[in-house]
Each structure stands twice: as C-alpha cells, then as structure tokens.
Scaffold this motif. Sequence first.
Motif, short mmCIF file in Angstrom:
data_model
loop_
_atom_site.label_atom_id
_atom_site.label_comp_id
_atom_site.label_asym_id
_atom_site.label_seq_id
_atom_site.Cartn_x
_atom_site.Cartn_y
_atom_site.Cartn_z
N ILE A 85 -2.47 2.46 -12.20
CA ILE A 85 -1.46 1.67 -11.51
C ILE A 85 -1.86 0.20 -11.51
O ILE A 85 -3.00 -0.16 -11.21
N ARG A 116 -6.62 2.25 -5.40
CA ARG A 116 -5.66 2.95 -6.24
C ARG A 116 -4.95 2.03 -7.22
O ARG A 116 -4.24 2.50 -8.11
N ILE A 117 -5.15 0.71 -7.07
CA ILE A 117 -4.63 -0.26 -8.05
C ILE A 117 -5.77 -0.64 -8.98
O ILE A 117 -6.84 -1.08 -8.52
N TRP A 144 0.83 -1.21 0.00
CA TRP A 144 0.00 0.00 0.00
C TRP A 144 0.86 1.27 0.00
O TRP A 144 0.56 2.22 -0.71
N GLN A 163 2.47 7.33 -6.44
CA GLN A 163 1.68 8.51 -6.76
C GLN A 163 2.40 9.80 -6.39
O GLN A 163 2.23 10.81 -7.08
N VAL A 188 2.33 2.01 -3.32
CA VAL A 188 1.38 2.74 -4.18
C VAL A 188 1.39 4.23 -3.82
O VAL A 188 1.40 5.09 -4.71
N TYR A 198 -0.52 -4.00 -10.50
CA TYR A 198 0.29 -4.79 -9.57
C TYR A 198 0.55 -6.15 -10.19
O TYR A 198 -0.35 -6.76 -10.79
N GLU A 228 -7.61 -1.70 -1.71
CA GLU A 228 -6.74 -0.72 -2.37
C GLU A 228 -7.31 -0.26 -3.70
O GLU A 228 -7.03 -0.83 -4.75
#
Length: 319
Positions: free
Chosen positions: A179, A200-201, A162, A169, A165, A181, A198
């Motif tokens: 983004i 943001r992935i 995390w 950013q 990430v 993974y 998460e």
Amino acid sequence: MPASFTHGFAFDPSYDYSLDELLNVGAPLAPTDFREFWQARYARALQVHPCPRIRHTGTSHAGFEVYSLRYFSTDHVVIRGWVLIPQDQPVTRGMVFGHGYGGCDGPDYRLCPKGAALLFPCFRGLARSQHPPISTNPAFHVLHDIDKPQQYIIGGCVDDVWLAVSSMQMLFPATQGHIGYSGVSFGGGIGALALPWEPRIQRAHLNVPTFGNQPLRLQLPTIGSGAAVQRYQQQHGNVLATLQYYDAASAATFIRQPMHVAAALFDPAVAPPGQFAIYNALSGEKTLFTLDAGHFAYPQQAAQEQALQRELEEFFSRL
C-alpha cells in the motif's frame, strides 16, 4: 537564487530563501511526549471497525470501474469518497490519496500503478464527507477545535487516513504489504503526520506538504488556511500549545518508509521553508523533486508535472 515570478501578492512567496538555505531548514524541537501522543492516537483509531462499503457508480473510465466509497472513522464520522478498481487485471496493490484544501471533486487518474486499487477519501468535514458543525471553509476548518490538542480537526483527518488503510485491506486483502500513499498540500501534511505510526503503508509521496515547522509557519506571511491560523494566533496567542503536536517536520523525523517529496521554491499558500523542513527531517531513503512553484501557475508547470509523474510511476512501481 530564490525563485522569482511576477505576482500580485503583498509579500515574496520565495521568502528570499535560496535552494541551499531551504535544504538547511530544520524541524522544531518536538514535545517530549510527541511519540506517545501519536502512538496512543493510532491505537485508538485501529479499534474502530470502518465497515467499508462500495457501490458501483455505473461508470468506468481509463481502464477502471468507478465506485462510491463509504466507511466509518473515529468520532462516529462517516467518510465518503471513491474507489477505482482496474478492469483487466487483479488487484495486487493499493494507493490511498490525500487531497488538498481545494477539495476533492472526483478521482484522479494520473497516478495508476499496475494492478492497484485507488482509494480517494474526502477528509472529514470536506467535499463528500461534510459533517456539521465542521466548516467546509478551509479558513474555519483548519481552526476547528484548535484549542484542544486531543480534539483538533487535523488529528481527526489523520485518523481518516489510517482507517482508509484499514478499509483498503478489508476490501482488497491482496493489498496487504503493498500500500502506498500520495498526498498534496493539506493531504501532504496529513500524510506526514500519519506515516510514522502506520506500518501498513510501504512508501509515500508528499507534494508541497503543509504543517512543516509550525513556529516558522506562523511567522511567514501567507494566504489561505495558514493565514487563518496566523490570525488566530494574533488574537489568542496560545496556538502552539496544540500545533507543536501537529508539526509535519517533527513527525517526519520518525518516518522510516521510502519517501518521495515534491517541494516548491515559490509558494504563496504553503511557505517553501515549511515544505523543505519536512523533507530535510526525513532520515531514511528519500527523493526530492524541486518545483519552481506551488499553488501558483507558472510557465514550466506542465513540463515539471510530467517529469514528476514519470518519477512517481517508477517510485510506486516498487510497491
């Protein structure tokens, strides 16, 4: 038919499961507070400012400038690794990579989406992120604080993802919303635990991921870190009090991102039923690539890895 190879193991790494049987392995019943456990952990992790720093190594390779990476994770742990920045195009997306228990000796140049900054953190206690008293030996690393559900080392490694990430950013603002993974073995299991919480992935690949269906994982003979956990269970008998919160198949039921999973039919280190339990638990968009074997050299390995590479290039082109 189950996969079959000549081998020297004292057990059958296909476990006599056919592909149809593997595709029907389920996830165990998760604790009622499973979601709350992980959401609270995610919220705590995001309170940490990773203060990422990169330093040019003086080298370039395959169209990338190579940088050393350093950032802070939870518990005051310093995470180190590498960042690759494309030489001839602006950064428009990012990839975070999770390594296996074999360690991470340097960047991997095989998966390079166009315009992507590539971030390779070493999980806490391992490779560049050594952090005494955490052992660098996988057989001891996997047991670190296993008697404490909140402090177990696997949760700390999820925090490391995390905060990778967050670092991505901060270093490359244009990657926000773009983004991906990719995690293999240990890094695959860590990714499955990290992804549900998460947002943001955007999409992810898990390659022969571990930590799937922990009750079954404790029963099937294996080598490596899984064997260390089994020995601990034989001695103490209470390991599921922690491992029920660190089950990658249970976590996969909460994953909503598009997923690509490479799972093996034969694997002495990560039992295939656990790998397939993670894939089977996914309820959203998903793609399966079936490998003849994992953690084992086999005749078609190079050809299968090339075919998998082509699929992943297309999969991550949509970041």
